[in-house]
Design an enzyme around this catalytic site. Structure first.
Site, PDB file in Angstrom:
ATOM      1  N   ASP A 118      59.281 -16.900   1.008  1.00 50.92           N
ATOM      2  CA  ASP A 118      59.180 -17.989   2.083  1.00 50.92           C
ATOM      3  C   ASP A 118      60.349 -18.134   2.860  1.00 50.92           C
ATOM      4  OD1 ASP A 118      58.790 -20.208   3.710  1.00 50.92           O
ATOM      5  OD2 ASP A 118      58.304 -21.750   1.862  1.00 50.92           O
ATOM      6  N   ARG A 173      45.910 -21.040 -10.283  1.00 51.97           N
ATOM      7  CA  ARG A 173      46.593 -19.967 -10.493  1.00 51.97           C
ATOM      8  C   ARG A 173      45.456 -18.821 -10.903  1.00 51.97           C
ATOM      9  NH1 ARG A 173      52.138 -20.317 -10.531  1.00 51.97           N
ATOM     10  NH2 ARG A 173      52.949 -22.015 -11.692  1.00 51.97           N
ATOM     11  N   GLY A 229      54.183 -17.341 -10.780  1.00 54.04           N
ATOM     12  CA  GLY A 229      53.411 -16.992  -9.722  1.00 54.04           C
ATOM     13  C   GLY A 229      53.101 -15.473  -9.568  1.00 54.04           C
ATOM     14  N   ASP A 239      50.118 -21.394  -7.387  1.00 48.22           N
ATOM     15  CA  ASP A 239      49.525 -22.704  -7.839  1.00 48.22           C
ATOM     16  C   ASP A 239      49.743 -23.550  -6.772  1.00 48.22           C
ATOM     17  OD1 ASP A 239      52.202 -22.658  -8.509  1.00 48.22           O
ATOM     18  OD2 ASP A 239      51.759 -24.648  -9.428  1.00 48.22           O
ATOM     19  N   PHE A 295      50.723 -22.938   3.436  1.00 48.96           N
ATOM     20  CA  PHE A 295      50.794 -23.148   1.990  1.00 48.96           C
ATOM     21  C   PHE A 295      49.335 -22.512   1.364  1.00 48.96           C
ATOM     22  CE2 PHE A 295      50.222 -24.953  -2.171  1.00 48.96           C
ATOM     23  CZ  PHE A 295      51.350 -24.775  -2.747  1.00 48.96           C
ATOM     24  N   VAL A 296      49.676 -21.403   0.448  1.00 47.58           N
ATOM     25  CA  VAL A 296      48.666 -20.716  -0.365  1.00 47.58           C
ATOM     26  C   VAL A 296      48.460 -21.014  -1.617  1.00 47.58           C
ATOM     27  CG1 VAL A 296      48.296 -18.935   1.670  1.00 47.58           C
ATOM     28  CG2 VAL A 296      49.786 -18.471  -0.099  1.00 47.58           C
ATOM     29  N   LYS A 312      56.508 -14.773   4.253  1.00 42.25           N
ATOM     30  CA  LYS A 312      56.187 -15.845   5.308  1.00 42.25           C
ATOM     31  C   LYS A 312      57.391 -15.890   6.282  1.00 42.25           C
ATOM     32  CE  LYS A 312      54.213 -19.632   2.564  1.00 42.25           C
ATOM     33  NZ  LYS A 312      54.360 -20.956   2.183  1.00 42.25           N
ATOM     34  N   GLU A 342      57.682 -10.011  -6.429  1.00 45.02           N
ATOM     35  CA  GLU A 342      57.518 -11.639  -5.834  1.00 45.02           C
ATOM     36  C   GLU A 342      56.108 -11.759  -5.444  1.00 45.02           C
ATOM     37  OE1 GLU A 342      58.362 -14.246  -6.290  1.00 45.02           O
ATOM     38  OE2 GLU A 342      60.528 -14.807  -5.489  1.00 45.02           O
ATOM     39  N   ASP A 343      55.695 -12.681  -5.736  1.00 42.64           N
ATOM     40  CA  ASP A 343      54.246 -13.227  -5.344  1.00 42.64           C
ATOM     41  C   ASP A 343      54.402 -13.392  -3.775  1.00 42.64           C
ATOM     42  OD1 ASP A 343      55.661 -15.521  -5.644  1.00 42.64           O
ATOM     43  OD2 ASP A 343      54.520 -16.536  -6.706  1.00 42.64           O
TER      44      ASP A 343
HETATM   45  P1  5GP Z   1      61.545 -19.323  -1.462  1.00 44.01           P
HETATM   46  O1  5GP Z   1      62.854 -19.172  -2.464  1.00 44.01           O
HETATM   47  O2  5GP Z   1      61.419 -17.725  -0.791  1.00 44.01           O
HETATM   48  O3  5GP Z   1      61.575 -20.201  -0.228  1.00 44.01           O
HETATM   49  O4  5GP Z   1      60.172 -19.625  -2.225  1.00 44.01           O
HETATM   50  C1  5GP Z   1      59.841 -18.329  -3.117  1.00 44.01           C
HETATM   51  C2  5GP Z   1      58.866 -19.074  -4.135  1.00 44.01           C
HETATM   52  O5  5GP Z   1      58.386 -20.380  -3.653  1.00 44.01           O
HETATM   53  C3  5GP Z   1      57.696 -18.061  -4.505  1.00 44.01           C
HETATM   54  O6  5GP Z   1      58.049 -17.388  -5.600  1.00 44.01           O
HETATM   55  C4  5GP Z   1      56.735 -19.381  -4.975  1.00 44.01           C
HETATM   56  O7  5GP Z   1      56.598 -19.680  -6.143  1.00 44.01           O
HETATM   57  C5  5GP Z   1      57.034 -20.189  -4.055  1.00 44.01           C
HETATM   58  N1  5GP Z   1      56.093 -20.521  -2.848  1.00 44.01           N
HETATM   59  C6  5GP Z   1      56.677 -20.172  -1.523  1.00 44.01           C
HETATM   60  N2  5GP Z   1      55.404 -20.523  -0.758  1.00 44.01           N
HETATM   61  C7  5GP Z   1      54.419 -20.588  -1.270  1.00 44.01           C
HETATM   62  C8  5GP Z   1      52.867 -20.962  -1.200  1.00 44.01           C
HETATM   63  O8  5GP Z   1      52.498 -21.119   0.128  1.00 44.01           O
HETATM   64  N3  5GP Z   1      52.240 -21.194  -2.270  1.00 44.01           N
HETATM   65  C9  5GP Z   1      52.782 -21.386  -3.392  1.00 44.01           C
HETATM   66  N4  5GP Z   1      51.991 -21.754  -4.370  1.00 44.01           N
HETATM   67  N5  5GP Z   1      53.895 -21.210  -4.051  1.00 44.01           N
HETATM   68  C10 5GP Z   1      54.935 -20.704  -2.809  1.00 44.01           C
END
Ligand code: 5GP
Length: 175
Positions: A103, A165, A45, A159, A152-153, A131, A99-100
């Site tokens: 969450d 992407r 991402g 993606d 969700f984005v 988030k 990090e993109d």
């Molecule tokens: P976490 O471990 O913080 O819950 O999740 C992080 C990863 O989940 C991010 O690096 C990304 O790859 C994916 N992710 C979280 N939220 C989104 C979202 O809204 N859209 C997309 N495409 N990926 C997300």
């Protein structure tokens, strides 16, 4: 705009993203003046964000890519694959995880722990998007681009089931 079964609308334009990325790079440069940080983009991402961000950095730095994932579709599976990649030794280095989006913060927490165990001197994170769950849990992220709730984005590297992407703007799920 439709991607597979989901409807999305424009959320952040390429222009807004570009300005934010430049501002984040400026802050990082200032903080790392006397250091040689290692940027660690988390694939897939963050490839676009990392590329634009690192182009703005003028102090000496290294780049090493890693891959880890907790997502399948639009929901976090909570199951993390192991950190793979980082071919160089990270012992004694000042690492900036790129990090993109953060969450729940599970991915970031796990990577930070692994890096500290590998003997990194310091570990910080730059995230284009954060988030609400990560905000509420106070997951440490030194540099944050934009805040959002739990939507969700897609786009700018992010993606939905492998698609979207390539989009220059970031789009948010409708409904
Ligand atoms: P976490 O471990 O913080 O819950 O999740 C992080 C990863 O989940 C991010 O690096 C990304 O790859 C994916 N992710 C979280 N939220 C989104 C979202 O809204 N859209 C997309 N495409 N990926 C997300």
């Amino acid at each position: 705009m439709k991607i597979k079964d989901l409807e999305f609308k424009k959320f952040l334009t390429a222009d807004r993203i570009e300005k934010k990325v430049a501002a984040l790079a400026g802050r990082i440069e200032k903080d790392y003046q006397d250091k040689t940080p290692v940027f660690l983009p988390i694939l897939n991402g963050s490839f676009m964000f990392a590329s634009d961000l690192i182009k703005e950095i003028t102090i000496p730095c290294r780049v090493s890519f890693v891959k880890i994932s907790s997502y399948s579709g639009t929901l976090s599976t909570g199951q993390l694959k192991t950190l793979i990649g980082h071919d160089e030794s990270l012992f004694g280095t000042d690492i900036i995880i790129v990090e993109d989006i953060v969450d729940t913060g599970l991915t970031l927490t796990k990577i930070s722990e692994e890096l500290k165990n590998l003997g990194a001197k310091s570990v910080e994170c730059v995230a284009l998007l954060r988030k609400a769950p990560a905000r509420e849990k106070n997951v440490p992220i030194k540099y944050v681009g934009f805040e959002l709730e739990t939507e969700f984005v897609v786009g700018y590297g992010l993606d939905y089931d492998g698609l979207g992407r390539n989009l220059r703007d970031i789009h948010i799920k409708v409904g």
